[in-house]
Scaffold this active site. Structure first.
Site, PDB file in Angstrom:
ATOM      1  N   HIS A  19       0.819  -1.216   0.000  1.00 50.53           N
ATOM      2  CA  HIS A  19       0.000   0.000   0.000  1.00 50.53           C
ATOM      3  C   HIS A  19       0.854   1.267   0.000  1.00 50.53           C
ATOM      4  O   HIS A  19       0.451   2.286  -0.563  1.00 50.53           O
ATOM      5  CB  HIS A  19      -0.990  -0.030   1.174  1.00 50.53           C
ATOM      6  CG  HIS A  19      -2.043  -1.096   0.996  1.00 50.53           C
ATOM      7  ND1 HIS A  19      -2.739  -1.657   2.034  1.00 50.53           N
ATOM      8  CD2 HIS A  19      -2.501  -1.710  -0.141  1.00 50.53           C
ATOM      9  CE1 HIS A  19      -3.596  -2.564   1.555  1.00 50.53           C
ATOM     10  NE2 HIS A  19      -3.458  -2.616   0.249  1.00 50.53           N
ATOM     11  N   HIS A  42      -7.431  -8.088  -8.121  1.00 47.51           N
ATOM     12  CA  HIS A  42      -7.794  -8.907  -6.957  1.00 47.51           C
ATOM     13  C   HIS A  42      -8.078  -7.934  -5.812  1.00 47.51           C
ATOM     14  O   HIS A  42      -7.198  -7.621  -5.006  1.00 47.51           O
ATOM     15  CB  HIS A  42      -6.653  -9.856  -6.594  1.00 47.51           C
ATOM     16  CG  HIS A  42      -6.363 -10.882  -7.647  1.00 47.51           C
ATOM     17  ND1 HIS A  42      -5.831 -10.559  -8.881  1.00 47.51           N
ATOM     18  CD2 HIS A  42      -6.563 -12.232  -7.657  1.00 47.51           C
ATOM     19  CE1 HIS A  42      -5.705 -11.670  -9.599  1.00 47.51           C
ATOM     20  NE2 HIS A  42      -6.141 -12.693  -8.878  1.00 47.51           N
ATOM     21  N   SER A 119      -6.935  -1.889  -0.868  1.00 49.67           N
ATOM     22  CA  SER A 119      -6.503  -1.168  -2.070  1.00 49.67           C
ATOM     23  C   SER A 119      -7.638  -0.413  -2.785  1.00 49.67           C
ATOM     24  O   SER A 119      -7.413   0.727  -3.236  1.00 49.67           O
ATOM     25  CB  SER A 119      -5.785  -2.119  -3.028  1.00 49.67           C
ATOM     26  OG  SER A 119      -6.556  -3.280  -3.259  1.00 49.67           O
ATOM     27  N   GLU A 137     -13.250  -8.922  -8.127  1.00 48.54           N
ATOM     28  CA  GLU A 137     -13.196  -9.757  -6.919  1.00 48.54           C
ATOM     29  C   GLU A 137     -14.090 -10.957  -7.158  1.00 48.54           C
ATOM     30  O   GLU A 137     -15.283 -10.810  -7.406  1.00 48.54           O
ATOM     31  CB  GLU A 137     -13.624  -8.965  -5.681  1.00 48.54           C
ATOM     32  CG  GLU A 137     -13.750  -9.784  -4.407  1.00 48.54           C
ATOM     33  CD  GLU A 137     -12.512 -10.615  -4.052  1.00 48.54           C
ATOM     34  OE1 GLU A 137     -11.411 -10.057  -3.985  1.00 48.54           O
ATOM     35  OE2 GLU A 137     -12.663 -11.843  -3.844  1.00 48.54           O
ATOM     36  N   ASP A 165     -13.099 -13.160 -12.833  1.00 46.47           N
ATOM     37  CA  ASP A 165     -11.682 -13.505 -12.721  1.00 46.47           C
ATOM     38  C   ASP A 165     -10.871 -12.281 -13.186  1.00 46.47           C
ATOM     39  O   ASP A 165     -10.986 -11.861 -14.344  1.00 46.47           O
ATOM     40  CB  ASP A 165     -11.423 -14.716 -13.620  1.00 46.47           C
ATOM     41  CG  ASP A 165      -9.984 -15.155 -13.607  1.00 46.47           C
ATOM     42  OD1 ASP A 165      -9.754 -16.353 -13.633  1.00 46.47           O
ATOM     43  OD2 ASP A 165      -9.076 -14.296 -13.573  1.00 46.47           O
ATOM     44  N   GLY A 166     -10.068 -11.739 -12.296  1.00 49.63           N
ATOM     45  CA  GLY A 166      -9.326 -10.522 -12.617  1.00 49.63           C
ATOM     46  C   GLY A 166      -8.262 -10.721 -13.679  1.00 49.63           C
ATOM     47  O   GLY A 166      -7.966  -9.812 -14.459  1.00 49.63           O
ATOM     48  N   ASP A 186      -2.763  -8.279  -7.253  1.00 45.22           N
ATOM     49  CA  ASP A 186      -2.426  -8.710  -5.898  1.00 45.22           C
ATOM     50  C   ASP A 186      -3.142 -10.029  -5.590  1.00 45.22           C
ATOM     51  O   ASP A 186      -4.006 -10.094  -4.709  1.00 45.22           O
ATOM     52  CB  ASP A 186      -2.898  -7.586  -4.938  1.00 45.22           C
ATOM     53  CG  ASP A 186      -2.650  -7.912  -3.488  1.00 45.22           C
ATOM     54  OD1 ASP A 186      -1.726  -8.701  -3.200  1.00 45.22           O
ATOM     55  OD2 ASP A 186      -3.385  -7.364  -2.636  1.00 45.22           O
TER      56      ASP A 186
HETATM   57  N1  SAM Z   1      -5.779  -6.058  -3.144  1.00 43.37           N
HETATM   58  C1  SAM Z   1      -6.420  -6.175  -1.825  1.00 43.37           C
HETATM   59  C2  SAM Z   1      -5.853  -5.098  -0.916  1.00 43.37           C
HETATM   60  O1  SAM Z   1      -4.672  -4.740  -1.067  1.00 43.37           O
HETATM   61  O2  SAM Z   1      -6.594  -4.603  -0.074  1.00 43.37           O
HETATM   62  C3  SAM Z   1      -6.238  -7.532  -1.227  1.00 43.37           C
HETATM   63  C4  SAM Z   1      -6.571  -8.660  -2.143  1.00 43.37           C
HETATM   64  S1  SAM Z   1      -6.354 -10.270  -1.508  1.00 43.37           S
HETATM   65  C5  SAM Z   1      -4.633 -10.441  -1.330  1.00 43.37           C
HETATM   66  C6  SAM Z   1      -6.697 -11.247  -2.903  1.00 43.37           C
HETATM   67  C7  SAM Z   1      -8.173 -11.301  -3.275  1.00 43.37           C
HETATM   68  O3  SAM Z   1      -8.311 -11.906  -4.562  1.00 43.37           O
HETATM   69  C8  SAM Z   1      -9.038 -12.153  -2.347  1.00 43.37           C
HETATM   70  O4  SAM Z   1     -10.081 -11.364  -1.852  1.00 43.37           O
HETATM   71  C9  SAM Z   1      -9.581 -13.280  -3.240  1.00 43.37           C
HETATM   72  O5  SAM Z   1     -10.926 -13.635  -2.925  1.00 43.37           O
HETATM   73  C10 SAM Z   1      -9.512 -12.666  -4.603  1.00 43.37           C
HETATM   74  N2  SAM Z   1      -9.363 -13.589  -5.739  1.00 43.37           N
HETATM   75  C11 SAM Z   1      -8.789 -14.814  -5.769  1.00 43.37           C
HETATM   76  N3  SAM Z   1      -8.714 -15.268  -7.034  1.00 43.37           N
HETATM   77  C12 SAM Z   1      -9.239 -14.300  -7.832  1.00 43.37           C
HETATM   78  C13 SAM Z   1      -9.392 -14.143  -9.243  1.00 43.37           C
HETATM   79  N4  SAM Z   1      -8.989 -15.095 -10.092  1.00 43.37           N
HETATM   80  N5  SAM Z   1      -9.934 -12.990  -9.713  1.00 43.37           N
HETATM   81  C14 SAM Z   1     -10.345 -12.011  -8.870  1.00 43.37           C
HETATM   82  N6  SAM Z   1     -10.224 -12.104  -7.526  1.00 43.37           N
HETATM   83  C15 SAM Z   1      -9.672 -13.223  -7.012  1.00 43.37           C
END
Ligand code: SAM
Length: 312
Positions: A19, A42, A119, A137, A165-166, A186
């Site tokens: 961050h 993500h 984020s 997400e 899916d991101g 992330d």
């Molecule tokens: N970026 C956030 C932050 O800094 O506050 C934290 C994100 S966390 C490390 C990762 C997130 O990705 C989780 O909430 C998870 O549910 C989500 N996730 C997992 N696989 C994913 C995908 N293929 N596409 C989108 N989101 C996904």
């Protein structure tokens, strides 16, 4: 799949690194008037309670963000002296860390730190009215929570939450119409394929939009595929003729220890890194002052250290 919930980890040392870098990059990018589109592949739930059940279970912010507010002396378990350990509650933070602390503080009532912004909220706070934010997400509960949290901002069409899916979803948006974008990737890396997918996504993104700024977080753990992530990203950037910057933060040893009863203790996440492709030219100098202080304040044993490498 989907056992990862960022609420358990919000405000940990990895969030401090990620961050702080994210804010520094974005601060620089919003200095130009042109519309900026930010993608968070993500996104997580957006807001986390540091006094909630999830956060209390692991208390990771106590050894992360909260140490920037009130540094604590934390003797090394090995008994060896920690020359870098923080031992004073009076300290002046490096500008990038101060900016990060101020930003988190702005989500809280004065003097309390109950809420930790993820984020999506850190990004949105820095955007101008004409900028756009696209949040991916996939977790059903977290995406619902994220949508509800974002709705409170009343940001209208500026912010879109996509339960997709991101890695895949990013493709259709690149290049953005105004040709200025920041991508934060992330992943939770809870599935092994995330390691390869993050690199493949960046390879694809660079072919679609080579001048974007790409910020990728990765864990540093004893898995070959984890070490491959920064190596692959540097190669991709170099092949595309683009610059990169790589910052890592280690807070403790990665060794598994055994106590007197013979029970093994795993250290949890000991280190992480962030790789930026097309970094702002100011980022290196910014991190040269912030990273040594992160080590000093977040060190959990004498193995704490940072690294900072870049193409310039
Ligand atoms: N970026 C956030 C932050 O800094 O506050 C934290 C994100 S966390 C490390 C990762 C997130 O990705 C989780 O909430 C998870 O549910 C989500 N996730 C997992 N696989 C994913 C995908 N293929 N596409 C989108 N989101 C996904």
């Amino acid at each position: 799949m989907f056992s990862y919930r960022h609420a358990f980890h919000a405000g940990n040392h990895a969030d401090v690194l990620k961050h702080t870098v994210l804010i520094a990059v974005l601060r620089h990018m919003v200095q130009k008037d042109n519309t900026l589109t930010v993608f968070d592949t993500h996104a997580g739930a957006g807001l986390y309670r540091l006094d909630g059940d999830y956060a209390q279970t692991s208390g990771e912010a106590v050894n992360g963000f909260l140490r920037l507010i009130a540094p604590i002396p934390n003797p090394a378990p090995s008994g060896k002296p920690m020359p870098q350990a923080a031992n004073s509650t009076k300290h002046t933070l490096a500008p990038a860390l101060q900016e990060y602390v101020d930003m988190v503080a702005s989500f809280n009532a004065k003097g309390s730190f109950k809420v930790y912004p993820g984020s999506p909220f850190l990004i949105q706070r820095l955007l101008r009215e004409h900028d756009k934010l696209k949040l991916f997400e996939l977790h059903p509960t977290d995406s619902k929570t994220l949508s509800a949290n974002i709705a409170q901002l009343e940001a209208g069409r500026q912010v879109a939450v996509l339960r997709e899916d991101g890695f895949e979803g990013l493709k259709k948006f690149l290049p953005p119409p105004q040709r200025r974008a920041l991508v934060l990737s992330d992943p939770s890396y809870e599935v092994k394929t995330d390691y390869a997918r993050v690199a493949a996504t960046m390879a694809d993104a660079l072919t679609r939009f080579a001048t974007g700024t790409y910020v990728v977080w990765h864990p540093i753990i004893a898995r070959p595929e984890a070490h491959d992530v920064p190596r692959k990203l540097k190669t991709l950037a170099t092949k595309a003729g683009k610059g990169w910057l790589h910052a890592t933060l280690t807070v403790k040893s990665s060794k598994i220890t055994t106590d007197d009863t013979g029970q093994e203790h795993r250290p949890g996440l000991p280190a992480s890194g962030i790789l930026v492709i097309n970094p702002p030219h100011t980022l290196k100098a910014t991190l040269q002052t912030a990273l040594p202080q992160m080590v000093k304040l977040l060190a959990q044993d004498e193995n704490a250290q940072f690294s900072l490498t870049s193409t310039d």
